[in-house]
Design a protein around this motif. Structure first.
Motif, PDB file in Angstrom:
ATOM      1  N   VAL A   1       0.849  -1.187   0.000  1.00 30.09           N
ATOM      2  CA  VAL A   1       0.000   0.000   0.000  1.00 30.09           C
ATOM      3  C   VAL A   1       0.890   1.245   0.000  1.00 30.09           C
ATOM      4  O   VAL A   1       1.851   1.333   0.753  1.00 30.09           O
ATOM      5  N   GLY A   2       0.607   2.176  -0.897  1.00 34.20           N
ATOM      6  CA  GLY A   2       1.378   3.419  -0.984  1.00 34.20           C
ATOM      7  C   GLY A   2       2.559   3.360  -1.932  1.00 34.20           C
ATOM      8  O   GLY A   2       3.194   4.375  -2.190  1.00 34.20           O
ATOM      9  N   GLN A   3       2.854   2.191  -2.476  1.00 35.41           N
ATOM     10  CA  GLN A   3       3.973   2.059  -3.405  1.00 35.41           C
ATOM     11  C   GLN A   3       3.583   2.667  -4.752  1.00 35.41           C
ATOM     12  O   GLN A   3       2.490   2.473  -5.249  1.00 35.41           O
ATOM     13  N   VAL A   4       4.512   3.426  -5.358  1.00 35.95           N
ATOM     14  CA  VAL A   4       4.256   4.062  -6.652  1.00 35.95           C
ATOM     15  C   VAL A   4       4.214   2.985  -7.735  1.00 35.95           C
ATOM     16  O   VAL A   4       5.125   2.169  -7.853  1.00 35.95           O
ATOM     17  N   LEU A   5       3.130   3.001  -8.523  1.00 31.29           N
ATOM     18  CA  LEU A   5       2.963   2.033  -9.610  1.00 31.29           C
ATOM     19  C   LEU A   5       3.328   2.630 -10.962  1.00 31.29           C
ATOM     20  O   LEU A   5       3.834   1.938 -11.840  1.00 31.29           O
ATOM     21  N   CYS A   6       3.018   3.920 -11.143  1.00 28.51           N
ATOM     22  CA  CYS A   6       3.268   4.581 -12.415  1.00 28.51           C
ATOM     23  C   CYS A   6       3.129   6.084 -12.218  1.00 28.51           C
ATOM     24  O   CYS A   6       2.838   6.546 -11.112  1.00 28.51           O
ATOM     25  N   ILE A   7       3.306   6.811 -13.302  1.00 25.29           N
ATOM     26  CA  ILE A   7       3.094   8.258 -13.316  1.00 25.29           C
ATOM     27  C   ILE A   7       2.103   8.550 -14.430  1.00 25.29           C
ATOM     28  O   ILE A   7       2.181   7.961 -15.509  1.00 25.29           O
ATOM     29  N   ILE A   8       1.163   9.453 -14.166  1.00 25.90           N
ATOM     30  CA  ILE A   8       0.281   9.956 -15.212  1.00 25.90           C
ATOM     31  C   ILE A   8       0.546  11.444 -15.353  1.00 25.90           C
ATOM     32  O   ILE A   8       0.410  12.194 -14.388  1.00 25.90           O
ATOM     33  N   GLU A   9       0.973  11.823 -16.554  1.00 21.61           N
ATOM     34  CA  GLU A   9       1.218  13.238 -16.839  1.00 21.61           C
ATOM     35  C   GLU A   9      -0.083  13.866 -17.309  1.00 21.61           C
ATOM     36  O   GLU A   9      -0.733  13.385 -18.228  1.00 21.61           O
TER      37      GLU A   9
END
Length: 164
Positions: A119-127
């Motif tokens: 929980v809270g781990q970054v999965l991706c980025i959305i610009e």
């Protein structure tokens, strides 16, 4: 508006099967409505410019009439993404934007299929609008599917990952 930005917007709208879209800024107004054949029809109208208060009153000026422009649709098979599996928790896009699997092209992806996430781990980025938004896992588990390719546009509510 940069033509590449317009193409990215149109591709995202086509991929999400959006029928009508409007965008208004201080410089322009953009309205997109899909035609009967499924191709978007784009109406661009410059934003109205207010006359100075001290300007003399003259004959009324007719507003510009939008001119429709047909835009070819993207190849549906080329952008097809496998549907989410019945089992597992879907991670959905909270915003419209461009999906990035890593923080930069030189870096490894945040997660791969089979990785254990917390929980809270970054999965991706959305610009979105030149802002980079980190998408964090709301559940712990194993990444079973990644349903979006790097640098693809994503729509609000679109499933990005399946975590089991």
């Amino acid at each position: 508006m940069d033509p590449r930005d317009l193409k990215r917007i149109l591709d995202a709208l086509i991929a999400a099967d959006v029928r009508e879209f409007g965008l208004k800024t201080g410089e322009y107004e953009l309205n997109v409505k899909r035609g009967p054949d499924g191709a978007p029809v784009v109406y661009g109208v410059p934003a109205p410019v207010q006359a100075p208060v001290s300007a003399p009153v003259s004959a009324p000026v007719a507003a510009p009439v939008p001119t429709p422009v047909s835009v070819p649709t993207a190849n549906a098979e080329a952008s097809a993404v496998p549907a989410a599996a019945a089992s597992g928790t879907p991670v959905k896009a909270p915003i419209v934007g461009t999906f990035y699997a890593a923080s930069s092209p030189e870096m490894p992806p945040f997660v791969k299929v089979g990785d254990r996430v917390e929980v809270g781990q970054v999965l991706c980025i959305i610009e979105a609008m030149k802002l980079m938004n980190e998408i964090e896992s709301e559940t712990a588990g194993t990444v079973k599917q990644i349903l979006v390719k790097n640098a693809e546009p994503v729509e609000y509510g679109q499933t990005l990952f399946v975590i089991e």
